[in-house]
Write a protein that holds these residues in place. Sequence first.
Motif, PDB file in Angstrom:
ATOM      1  N   GLN A 118       0.830  -1.205   0.000  1.00 21.21           N
ATOM      2  CA  GLN A 118       0.000   0.000   0.000  1.00 21.21           C
ATOM      3  C   GLN A 118       0.869   1.261   0.000  1.00 21.21           C
ATOM      4  O   GLN A 118       0.561   2.241  -0.679  1.00 21.21           O
ATOM      5  N   ALA A 122       0.877   4.134  -3.019  1.00 16.14           N
ATOM      6  CA  ALA A 122       0.653   5.556  -2.772  1.00 16.14           C
ATOM      7  C   ALA A 122       1.776   6.399  -3.360  1.00 16.14           C
ATOM      8  O   ALA A 122       1.543   7.426  -4.014  1.00 16.14           O
ATOM      9  N   ALA A 125       1.612   6.461  -7.152  1.00 17.66           N
ATOM     10  CA  ALA A 125       0.560   7.362  -7.632  1.00 17.66           C
ATOM     11  C   ALA A 125       1.056   8.807  -7.686  1.00 17.66           C
ATOM     12  O   ALA A 125       0.768   9.542  -8.634  1.00 17.66           O
ATOM     13  N   THR A 189      -0.416  14.946  -7.343  1.00 15.42           N
ATOM     14  CA  THR A 189      -1.374  13.959  -6.846  1.00 15.42           C
ATOM     15  C   THR A 189      -1.133  13.743  -5.363  1.00 15.42           C
ATOM     16  O   THR A 189       0.010  13.590  -4.932  1.00 15.42           O
ATOM     17  N   PRO A 191      -2.422  11.277  -2.337  1.00 14.78           N
ATOM     18  CA  PRO A 191      -3.225  10.143  -1.872  1.00 14.78           C
ATOM     19  C   PRO A 191      -3.996  10.486  -0.596  1.00 14.78           C
ATOM     20  O   PRO A 191      -3.459  11.104   0.320  1.00 14.78           O
ATOM     21  N   THR A 194      -5.567   4.272   1.065  1.00 12.94           N
ATOM     22  CA  THR A 194      -5.236   3.092   0.261  1.00 12.94           C
ATOM     23  C   THR A 194      -5.985   1.875   0.784  1.00 12.94           C
ATOM     24  O   THR A 194      -6.348   1.815   1.962  1.00 12.94           O
ATOM     25  N   VAL A 208      -5.883   3.244  -4.670  1.00 17.75           N
ATOM     26  CA  VAL A 208      -5.430   4.482  -4.036  1.00 17.75           C
ATOM     27  C   VAL A 208      -6.426   5.580  -4.372  1.00 17.75           C
ATOM     28  O   VAL A 208      -6.611   5.920  -5.550  1.00 17.75           O
ATOM     29  N   TRP A 209      -7.080   6.095  -3.349  1.00 13.24           N
ATOM     30  CA  TRP A 209      -8.026   7.213  -3.519  1.00 13.24           C
ATOM     31  C   TRP A 209      -7.224   8.504  -3.427  1.00 13.24           C
ATOM     32  O   TRP A 209      -6.472   8.708  -2.474  1.00 13.24           O
ATOM     33  N   CYS A 210      -7.361   9.357  -4.440  1.00 13.53           N
ATOM     34  CA  CYS A 210      -6.494  10.539  -4.540  1.00 13.53           C
ATOM     35  C   CYS A 210      -7.282  11.808  -4.832  1.00 13.53           C
ATOM     36  O   CYS A 210      -8.374  11.783  -5.406  1.00 13.53           O
ATOM     37  N   THR A 231      -9.672   7.527  -8.302  1.00 15.16           N
ATOM     38  CA  THR A 231      -9.183   6.314  -7.648  1.00 15.16           C
ATOM     39  C   THR A 231      -8.353   5.514  -8.646  1.00 15.16           C
ATOM     40  O   THR A 231      -8.804   5.267  -9.769  1.00 15.16           O
ATOM     41  N   TYR A 281       4.952   8.773   1.396  1.00 12.65           N
ATOM     42  CA  TYR A 281       3.782   8.144   1.983  1.00 12.65           C
ATOM     43  C   TYR A 281       4.086   6.751   2.504  1.00 12.65           C
ATOM     44  O   TYR A 281       4.734   5.955   1.826  1.00 12.65           O
TER      45      TYR A 281
END
Length: 283
Positions: A118, A122, A125, A189, A191, A194, A208-210, A231, A281
Amino acid sequence: MSLGEDGYDEDHGLTRTRLPEGEGDPYGPRRGRGARGARGGARAGMSSRNLITVVGVIVLLIAAIAFANRGGGSDSGDGEKSGDKVSAEATAPSGVKPVGGKNGGIASGFARTEQGAQSAAANFAVALGGDGMFEKRSRHAIVDAIHTPESARHLQAKLDQAYSPGFLKGLGLNDDGTAPKGQTFVSRTIPVGTKATAFSESETTVEVWCTGLVGLAGEGSTKPVAQTWFTITQKLRWTDGDWKLVSSEQKQGPAPVSGDLRASSAEEITNAVNGYGGFTYAR
């Protein structure tokens, strides 16, 4: 509370995202990029379907494409044991020390665990959503650093085609991905959370929600910096002692209601982008 040099709380066993603002920090964005530059509709003249087909296995910031259409190593001491699990509380700290390695300025040396995967997702991303993806030389370096060798070889030509002069022009950039004189290209970006949807010690899938920022800041800009939410679903493989990216897919949202805030001036945005470094992250 006592903090070690790496930001680890020895008394409580907590650590989380840390700021890389110091001189020489490997994770901070390079200064002086100023007018240089997200993730991935279609630009004017390129259909949404065609662009998504071109980039199939990699992230092209959706916000950047929509924006173009607007027109105005180590698996040892740095990680927890494989049996440890993280609850569904997306923002809960895991107690795992942040990674200490780097590869081309991008965090590396992730633990061979679900949390390590995870953390890798992140950070990947962030790299794929940064302004470095819009210039050929830095894009090739980023792709090589975070992908498996086989995936990187297959992606480079596709990405060179996707980041075409026409696509860059739709974002207000020059043919080489740089911003026009007097303007600063912003592509970041961030994050928000996750989630591992599948995990083994050899392969894993992480969502990963961003949130992100993309646009041109500067006097006369017709494409001001805007916010987006998306995402990313990443497939990762354990390769040569670290997690590496095999493929990425992206969809819009979930997006919250926009806050009732005054938009900052182009100068304020430019100063913020140049003055505030990014994060490393860790889950």
